[in-house]
Design a protein around this motif. Structure first.
Motif, PDB file in Angstrom:
ATOM      1  N   TYR A   1      -5.383   0.625  -7.904  1.00 57.06           N
ATOM      2  CA  TYR A   1      -5.041   2.046  -8.057  1.00 57.06           C
ATOM      3  C   TYR A   1      -5.159   2.525  -9.507  1.00 57.06           C
ATOM      4  O   TYR A   1      -5.007   3.701  -9.776  1.00 57.06           O
ATOM      5  CB  TYR A   1      -3.617   2.310  -7.548  1.00 57.06           C
ATOM      6  CG  TYR A   1      -3.489   2.311  -6.046  1.00 57.06           C
ATOM      7  CD1 TYR A   1      -3.500   1.113  -5.331  1.00 57.06           C
ATOM      8  CD2 TYR A   1      -3.370   3.498  -5.324  1.00 57.06           C
ATOM      9  CE1 TYR A   1      -3.384   1.091  -3.946  1.00 57.06           C
ATOM     10  CE2 TYR A   1      -3.246   3.489  -3.938  1.00 57.06           C
ATOM     11  CZ  TYR A   1      -3.251   2.292  -3.262  1.00 57.06           C
ATOM     12  OH  TYR A   1      -3.135   2.278  -1.894  1.00 57.06           O
TER      13      TYR A   1
ATOM     14  N   TYR B   1       3.894  15.271   0.866  1.00 59.34           N
ATOM     15  CA  TYR B   1       4.377  14.628  -0.364  1.00 59.34           C
ATOM     16  C   TYR B   1       5.546  15.394  -0.972  1.00 59.34           C
ATOM     17  O   TYR B   1       6.456  14.807  -1.530  1.00 59.34           O
ATOM     18  CB  TYR B   1       3.230  14.452  -1.365  1.00 59.34           C
ATOM     19  CG  TYR B   1       2.342  13.293  -0.988  1.00 59.34           C
ATOM     20  CD1 TYR B   1       2.787  11.984  -1.137  1.00 59.34           C
ATOM     21  CD2 TYR B   1       1.084  13.514  -0.434  1.00 59.34           C
ATOM     22  CE1 TYR B   1       1.991  10.912  -0.771  1.00 59.34           C
ATOM     23  CE2 TYR B   1       0.277  12.443  -0.052  1.00 59.34           C
ATOM     24  CZ  TYR B   1       0.739  11.150  -0.221  1.00 59.34           C
ATOM     25  OH  TYR B   1      -0.047  10.078   0.153  1.00 59.34           O
TER      26      TYR B   1
ATOM     27  N   ASP C   1       0.726   3.903  -3.054  1.00 57.45           N
ATOM     28  CA  ASP C   1       0.292   5.273  -2.780  1.00 57.45           C
ATOM     29  C   ASP C   1       1.371   6.288  -3.165  1.00 57.45           C
ATOM     30  O   ASP C   1       1.081   7.315  -3.767  1.00 57.45           O
ATOM     31  CB  ASP C   1      -0.068   5.429  -1.296  1.00 57.45           C
ATOM     32  CG  ASP C   1      -0.460   6.866  -0.982  1.00 57.45           C
ATOM     33  OD1 ASP C   1      -1.535   7.295  -1.446  1.00 57.45           O
ATOM     34  OD2 ASP C   1       0.323   7.572  -0.312  1.00 57.45           O
TER      35      ASP C   1
ATOM     36  N   MET D   1       1.468   6.623  -7.027  1.00 60.29           N
ATOM     37  CA  MET D   1       0.347   7.408  -7.544  1.00 60.29           C
ATOM     38  C   MET D   1       0.496   8.892  -7.191  1.00 60.29           C
ATOM     39  O   MET D   1       0.286   9.761  -8.035  1.00 60.29           O
ATOM     40  CB  MET D   1      -0.973   6.898  -6.956  1.00 60.29           C
ATOM     41  CG  MET D   1      -1.419   5.571  -7.469  1.00 60.29           C
ATOM     42  SD  MET D   1      -1.544   5.496  -9.263  1.00 60.29           S
ATOM     43  CE  MET D   1      -3.155   6.212  -9.533  1.00 60.29           C
ATOM     44  N   SER D   2       0.848   9.178  -5.950  1.00 62.11           N
ATOM     45  CA  SER D   2       0.939  10.579  -5.514  1.00 62.11           C
ATOM     46  C   SER D   2       2.046  11.309  -6.258  1.00 62.11           C
ATOM     47  O   SER D   2       1.897  12.464  -6.630  1.00 62.11           O
ATOM     48  CB  SER D   2       1.195  10.649  -4.010  1.00 62.11           C
ATOM     49  OG  SER D   2       0.216   9.927  -3.321  1.00 62.11           O
TER      50      SER D   2
ATOM     51  N   GLU E   1       0.834  -1.212   0.000  1.00 65.58           N
ATOM     52  CA  GLU E   1       0.000   0.000   0.000  1.00 65.58           C
ATOM     53  C   GLU E   1       0.865   1.257   0.000  1.00 65.58           C
ATOM     54  O   GLU E   1       0.581   2.216  -0.712  1.00 65.58           O
ATOM     55  CB  GLU E   1      -0.948   0.021   1.207  1.00 65.58           C
ATOM     56  CG  GLU E   1      -2.103  -0.955   1.111  1.00 65.58           C
ATOM     57  CD  GLU E   1      -1.674  -2.392   1.348  1.00 65.58           C
ATOM     58  OE1 GLU E   1      -0.576  -2.608   1.927  1.00 65.58           O
ATOM     59  OE2 GLU E   1      -2.406  -3.316   0.926  1.00 65.58           O
ATOM     60  N   GLU E   2       1.911   1.258   0.833  1.00 66.33           N
ATOM     61  CA  GLU E   2       2.793   2.431   0.892  1.00 66.33           C
ATOM     62  C   GLU E   2       3.384   2.752  -0.481  1.00 66.33           C
ATOM     63  O   GLU E   2       3.384   3.889  -0.932  1.00 66.33           O
ATOM     64  CB  GLU E   2       3.966   2.174   1.866  1.00 66.33           C
ATOM     65  CG  GLU E   2       3.626   2.346   3.318  1.00 66.33           C
ATOM     66  CD  GLU E   2       4.766   1.861   4.234  1.00 66.33           C
ATOM     67  OE1 GLU E   2       4.766   2.266   5.397  1.00 66.33           O
ATOM     68  OE2 GLU E   2       5.642   1.083   3.787  1.00 66.33           O
TER      69      GLU E   2
END
Lengths: 432, 256
Positions: free
Chosen positions: A141, B215, A99, A102-103, A95-96
């Motif tokens: 995702y 981020y 994410d 994607m970010s 998951e990390e």
């Protein structure tokens, strides 16, 4: 994953450790795949690849290049992540990593993910873990951007075929350019463990069905300067990899000392100039129609530190020059120093409607200061030149010398020269 | 009023800066009077021996020129004309006009005449536009704002929004975005169903989402980490990522 203990570690620390551990892999290109956006998913791919940033060492940053984990059962002497090295170990959760990818991707920091890993338990188990991350990223995702994954040496056909369907590019690193070096420095790897997955990937690509299998092909990497292997051996190996396994790219990585095994060179500057010359020679193999045996041989096994490999070749073959640019075949033009792929193509197009002179050539992008010794326009040299090897060498070398101090050519493995202007070309093109 | 024509001045057409305006001026050049130069309004300096005529943009005239280029000289040439228009070079429209004059004479073969000065001149104007597009596709940085809107600022030398907006529309499929050309006060906008370019004269950016800074820090940490210390080469770095782009690059401006 029993060996991964540190679960509470800050994500930034993990990124530093697992990004730092992957930085010695020089392949960061996002090239070779072309696809448009898909409704309900995120991302596309551009065949020429896109550089999103440049790190302080001047290398292109295109992908989020990380290890899934830096735990490793292998103890390869040249590798920073070898089991005997006393470093902090950690791992991303699927998951990390999904994410983060994607970010970063949506903020346009990156073109995709480059996923490698230390070996946990065994090769197949490790690839299973990698597949879990990639399946999550592609599935839940909806990631449609670029993915480059490392196949693990010794992996099975089944795992490689699963991995191939989730990625744009697969690679297995050769790492050391000879079997002898492998035995010495990477006792858990052998030639078969590396070449088998390469063959499996090649077959996967050939039998590619509609679900797609590594559309951007496969690549590999060799470490340069950790072992006494010569440029000649390295280029021969690259050439056979391009022929036998249809690789898209071979990457060369100047050895950065990370270990103190007695068989490794002692700390020094990484051989950047040598790496650069190998990239130039590699370009000559792939795009200029040269063979390794034309560039080097047993008696002169090292590329010249002063002149680029094409100039070197031309000087040893003055009998084939001068070339008349208005008549010579494309393949002949390609062999002229100062004429690259693009300018050779432009010459062939432009001369259909006009008889070219030196001014035209300059406009077409020919580097005249290198080319003038080897070409005529309408039967004439640019000026009165005494064409012999010594004269040309001195002029070409003087031009290089004015840009940097040259150490006397020495034995392979011992020239650790400063990074210089010429290394600038490395990431973009190898045009000569 | 003194009659410039009587003084024998060279004719200069002024168009409103739009692609259609430029093509209208080229239409006039063929059907009314041939000019010495064609310039966008607002970026010219008056010269004594020139007389100036404003051209009203006319979509039927520009459409005819557009179709004629495509039919008689070809798609590649039309592309070169369009990229030329995106350039910041003040004489771009004049160069395009000279290119087209030759093009209408010799047809599609023109793009092969690389050594011809008129063709070479337009290629020279095209190249930096395409290079900047190439760089900016990678260097543009989005921030996530309140409401999940992606927002990026840029100050490009050439006009990049007509290239970048459709590119990111394809890449970002599910997410609305705004690319803000700060210098030109324009914005390329996507609501995920379609994209367009709008005025940003009175635009204020929405607030940043709460997790945005996290981020940025992660990206900066990663970017620092990948550099190999024994290979440091800041000169090469700024050669590949010229400093004029750094202002809006998260990892180069400290995440501001």
């Amino acid at each position: 994953m029993g060996r991964v203990m540190i679960m509470s570690m800050d994500l930034a620390d993990k990124l530093r450790i697992l990004g730092g551990a992957a930085r010695y892999d020089s392949a960061c290109t996002s090239s070779g795949s072309q696809r448009g956006g898909v409704k309900g998913m995120t991302g596309n791919a551009v065949s020429c690849g896109i550089c999103h940033s440049f790190s302080a060492d001047g290398r292109c940053v295109s992908l989020l290049k990380v290890l899934l984990t830096n735990h490793c059962i292998n103890d390869c002497k040249y590798c920073y992540n070898r089991s005997s090295n006393d470093i902090e170990r950690t791992a991303f959760t699927p998951e990390e990593l999904a994410d983060l990818t994607m970010s970063f991707y949506k903020r346009n920091y990156i073109e995709g993910l480059f996923l490698s890993s230390g070996i946990v338990r065994d090769p197949d188990y490790t690839m299973e873990l990698m597949c879990r991350v990639l399946a999550l990223l592609r599935g839940q995702y909806g990631f449609n951007g670029y993915i480059h994954a490392k196949a693990i040496p010794g992996g099975s056909a089944g795992m490689i075929s699963r991995l191939g369907r989730l990625t744009d590019r697969l690679s297995v690193n050769i790492e050391l350019p000879s079997e002898r070096s492998l035995v010495l420095l990477a006792p858990q790897k052998d030639k078969e463990k590396i070449l088998n997955p390469m063959g499996l990937i090649q077959r996967g690509i050939r039998d590619r069905d509609q679900r797609g299998f590594a559309p951007a092909g496969q690549s590999t990497q060799m470490i340069i300067g950790a072992t006494p292997d010569t440029d000649y051996q390295i280029l021969r190996l690259s050439e056979s990899l391009y022929r036998k396994f249809e690789l898209r790219r071979v990457f060369y990585s100047a050895y950065v000392p990370v270990g103190d095994h007695p068989a490794l060179p002692v700390a020094g500057k990484p051989p950047l100039l040598r790496e650069h010359r190998l990239y130039q020679a590699d370009w000559l193999l792939r795009f200029y129609g040269f063979s390794a045996d034309e560039l080097l041989d047993q008696r002169r096994p090292a590329l010249d530190p002063v002149l680029d490999p094409k100039c070197q070749w031309a000087l040893r073959h003055l009998e084939t020059f001068p070339v008349e640019v208005n008549r010579a075949d494309y393949s002949v033009l390609l062999r002229v120093p100062g004429i690259g792929v693009r300018s050779a193509k432009r010459i062939c197009v432009a001369r259909r409607t006009a008889s070219l002179d030196f001014e035209h050539l300059r406009k077409l992008g020919v580097v005249l200061k290198r080319a003038v010794y080897f070409i005529t326009c309408k039967g004439r040299y640019q000026t009165d030149l005494k064409i012999n090897e010594g004269f040309i060498y001195r002029n070409l070398a003087a031009d290089v010398g004015s840009r940097r101090q040259i150490a006397a050519p020495a034995e392979q493995l011992s020239f650790f020269s400063e990074p210089d202007r010429e290394d600038a070309i490395q990431c973009v093109t190898g045009e000569l | 009023m003194c009659d410039r024509r009587a003084l024998g001045g060279h004719l200069v057409y002024l168009y409103d800066g739009s692609f259609e305006g430029m093509l209208t001026a080229i239409f006039e050049a063929y059907y009314r009077e041939a000019p010495g130069r064609i310039l966008a309004e607002g970026c010219w300096q008056q010269a004594l021996d020139e007389r100036y005529e404003k051209v009203e943009t006319d979509l039927s005239k520009s459409g005819r020129v557009h179709d004629a280029i495509e039919a008689k000289i070809g798609k590649t040439a039309l592309g070169m004309v369009y990229y030329g228009w995106l350039s910041h070079e003040p004489e771009r429209a004049t160069r395009i006009y000279e290119f087209l004059r030759l093009g209408f004479r010799i047809g599609p073969g023109i793009t092969a005449r690389l050594a011809d000065p008129a063709v070479d001149a337009l290629f020279r104007i095209n190249r930096p536009v395409l290079r900047e597009y190439d760089k900016q596709r990678g260097f543009l940085r989005f921030s996530v704002m309140e409401g999940g809107i992606y927002y990026a600022k840029e100050e490009t030398v050439s006009y990049q929004l007509p290239l970048l907006t459709p590119y990111f529309f394809d890449r970002m499929t599910g997410d609305p975005f705004i690319i803000h050309d700060v210098g030109r006060r324009l914005a390329g906008v996507s609501d995920t169903r379609q994209w367009r370019i709008v005025s940003a004269e009175t635009f204020t950016a929405p607030d940043m989402s709460p997790e945005e800074m996290d981020y940025r820090r992660l990206w900066i940490a990663f970017h620092e980490t990948v550099a190999i210390q024994s290979r440091l080469n800041p000169k090469l770095q700024s050669q590949m990522a010229p400093k004029r782009y750094w202002k809006y690059m998260t990892e180069m401006n400290g995440g501001k």
